[in-house]
Design a protein around this motif. Structure first.
Motif, PDB file in Angstrom:
ATOM      1  N   THR A 201      29.336  45.395  40.712  1.00  0.00           N
ATOM      2  CA  THR A 201      28.646  44.148  40.492  1.00  0.00           C
ATOM      3  C   THR A 201      27.586  44.198  39.603  1.00  0.00           C
ATOM      4  N   GLU A 296      42.374  40.628  39.639  1.00  0.00           N
ATOM      5  CA  GLU A 296      40.896  40.207  39.289  1.00  0.00           C
ATOM      6  C   GLU A 296      40.975  38.663  38.843  1.00  0.00           C
ATOM      7  N   VAL A 299      41.104  36.314  41.816  1.00  0.00           N
ATOM      8  CA  VAL A 299      39.992  36.136  42.747  1.00  0.00           C
ATOM      9  C   VAL A 299      38.690  35.820  41.958  1.00  0.00           C
ATOM     10  N   GLY A 300      38.978  35.309  40.651  1.00  0.00           N
ATOM     11  CA  GLY A 300      37.838  34.773  39.848  1.00  0.00           C
ATOM     12  C   GLY A 300      36.969  36.083  39.410  1.00  0.00           C
ATOM     13  N   GLY A 301      37.346  37.215  39.253  1.00  0.00           N
ATOM     14  CA  GLY A 301      36.580  38.489  38.788  1.00  0.00           C
ATOM     15  C   GLY A 301      35.701  38.817  39.968  1.00  0.00           C
ATOM     16  N   ASN A 302      35.824  38.546  41.169  1.00  0.00           N
ATOM     17  CA  ASN A 302      34.749  39.024  42.153  1.00  0.00           C
ATOM     18  C   ASN A 302      35.521  40.290  42.711  1.00  0.00           C
ATOM     19  N   LEU A 303      34.401  41.481  42.250  1.00  0.00           N
ATOM     20  CA  LEU A 303      34.457  42.604  42.818  1.00  0.00           C
ATOM     21  C   LEU A 303      34.675  42.875  44.242  1.00  0.00           C
ATOM     22  N   LEU A 304      33.726  42.029  44.831  1.00  0.00           N
ATOM     23  CA  LEU A 304      33.486  42.546  46.628  1.00  0.00           C
ATOM     24  C   LEU A 304      34.773  42.103  46.952  1.00  0.00           C
ATOM     25  N   VAL A 305      35.266  40.912  46.407  1.00  0.00           N
ATOM     26  CA  VAL A 305      36.758  40.504  47.126  1.00  0.00           C
ATOM     27  C   VAL A 305      37.721  41.469  46.962  1.00  0.00           C
TER      28      VAL A 305
END
Length: 471
Positions: A201, A296, A299-305
């Motif tokens: 991130t 990706e 999940v809206g591009g959220n790498l943590l998810v």
């Protein structure tokens, strides 16, 4: 002054037992001390195996969320990404046999340390350069490094713990060893995935340097932890009499390849098991290339998810692996039951992941698929090791990795030609699911076939002393 050890003639007949009983007591005490020392050594080996395995997976999984996204950010298209990852598998494939021979020749500890050093350089290179060519070179160097540890760490753990000998008396011995190893790998996987996602991130290249530093640390630890049992029959080489490396390498190559060829030629079940396991890796590898791009956007591009999604399956494996261990104590056919159940469930889950339109449900299905693959592996690895001679274990395991690499590399090239978009699952995932299910059933049938007891093969002699002796 009176010492604890009696030396005077007045104590010669102090023993109340029959003549010679004192000597027998001393012998029994020496044997007990030897057994205690061996138990302690085995415990240290297990701890070292689990720690090095955990660090190995931690370093690799730091990149699992960000690697394909980073390659895309450098301008690589779908075909180029598939081609590079296929090249990784092919490089690993053609390097497996030479590095396996070096592992048996130089010792497993040195081979594992070399692996971590090469990966430290390869992973770190990309952090200091944003060039696509540097990225490709670093990825390929890391792939080469991985082959030095492939088979070597596993062979060291099996030989030093005597698990192959125990496996003949306790069929679940190897299953327990590799189930514990899988738990350690999953712990490293979860920590590495989440750490890499958090670092990504901030900067997609940041996990690269952390992975490089982790590999450097693992190289040092492997040299300290991967010790061998002392061999009373082994004599140190006389000063100035050490054989030249090149002749030793040629002799070792001929000896090991002959032993490996005889091992494979004499056991058709082992060959079939290697091929079936390679198919499992292929059909696991196809979704493994695409999953970050597929999810990706969901999940809206959220790498943590994404990192959490990848970690959940590995966390689920830990209690499930514990359940398989308890099942193995109660049922002799537990290995087949686990592999059949996991491969069938995994195939169905992957089909659902590709077919359903609800993002949350698709994610759950994909997590179930990745978990199923992990549950299959301990039984597969145990079945292979039960059929391999100790003296050539690292090389034969490298043969298995060679098949894994060539099958997966070739399969990914074909997939890259057929899939125009990394985010498209309509064709690739259903085919991968069918192949995964069929390969799993084949592996399950082979994994319980009785095999010939591995023979003890000396790894010393004209080829020079080895770090790990045949038990």
């Amino acid at each position: 002054m009176t010492s604890g050890t009696s030396r005077g003639p007045e104590h010669e007949n102090a023993s109340t037992g029959p003549p010679g009983s004192a000597d027998e007591d001393l012998t029994s005490h020496a044997g007990l001390a030897s057994d205690v020392g061996l138990v302690g050594h085995v415990a240290r080996v297990r701890r070292g195996y689990l720690l090095v395995s955990g660090l190995d997976y931690f370093a690799d999984m730091l990149l699992t969320v960000t690697s394909v996204l980073l390659l895309q950010s450098l301008g690589m298209g779908s075909g180029a990404v598939f081609a590079l990852i296929a090249a990784v598998w092919i490089v690993e494939g053609v390097s497996e046999i030479p590095t396996g021979i070096l592992a048996d020749l130089l010792g497993r500890r040195v081979s594992v340390a070399i692996s971590f050093v090469l990966r430290a350089v390869g992973y770190s290179a990309l952090f200091f350069s944003g060039s696509v060519y540097v990225a490709a070179a670093g990825v390929l160097l890391s792939a080469l490094g991985g082959t030095f540890a492939s088979g070597a760490l596993e062979a060291w753990a099996v030989d030093e713990t005597g698990a192959d000998e125990t496996g003949a008396k306790d069929p679940s011995g190897l299953d327990r060893l590799f189930a514990q190893g899988k738990i350690a790998e999953n712990a490293g996987l979860v920590l590495g995935t989440l750490t890499g996602a958090a670092l990504g991130t901030l900067d997609l290249a940041l996990p690269q340097i952390v992975a490089g530093l982790t590999c450097a640390l693992a190289a040092v630890l492997s040299l300290r932890l991967m010790t061998g049992r002392p061999d009373p029959d082994r004599r140190p080489a006389a000063p100035g009499r050490r054989e030249a490396f090149a002749p030793r390498l040629r002799e070792s190559f001929g000896e090991v390849m002959t032993g490996t060829r005889l091992t494979l030629r004499g056991d058709k079940v082992l060959i079939a098991l290697i091929v079936a396991a390679a198919l499992l890796w292929l059909f696991r590898g196809i979704p493994g290339v695409q999953w970050t791009v597929v999810y990706e956007g969901l999940v809206g591009g959220n790498l943590l998810v994404l990192g959490a999604m990848r970690s959940v399956g590995s966390l689920l494996e830990i209690p499930l692996l514990g359940w398989t261990l308890s099942l193995q104590k109660r049922r002799a056919s537990a290995r087949r039951t686990v592999i059949v159940t996991a491969s069938t469930a995994g195939a169905l889950a992957l089909v659902c992941a590709a077919a359903v339109k609800e993002p949350a449900l698709s994610i759950v299905c994909y997590v179930c698929f990745s978990t199923a693959f992990g549950l299959c592996m301990p039984g597969v690895r145990a079945a292979m090791n039960e059929r391999i001679d100790s003296g050539h274990r690292a090389t034969v395991l490298s043969v298995a990795s060679l098949f894994n690499s060539l099958f997966t590399g070739g399969g990914l090239i074909l997939t890259g030609l057929a899939v125009g978009d990394l985010g498209s699952t309509a064709l690739a995932w259903p085919l991968a699911a069918a192949g995964f299910g069929i390969a799993g059933l084949w592996v399950a049938a082979l994994a319980v076939r009785p095999g010939t007891a591995p023979t003890t093969t000396s790894t010393t002699g004209s080829t020079g002393p080895q770090e790990v002796r045949a038990p």
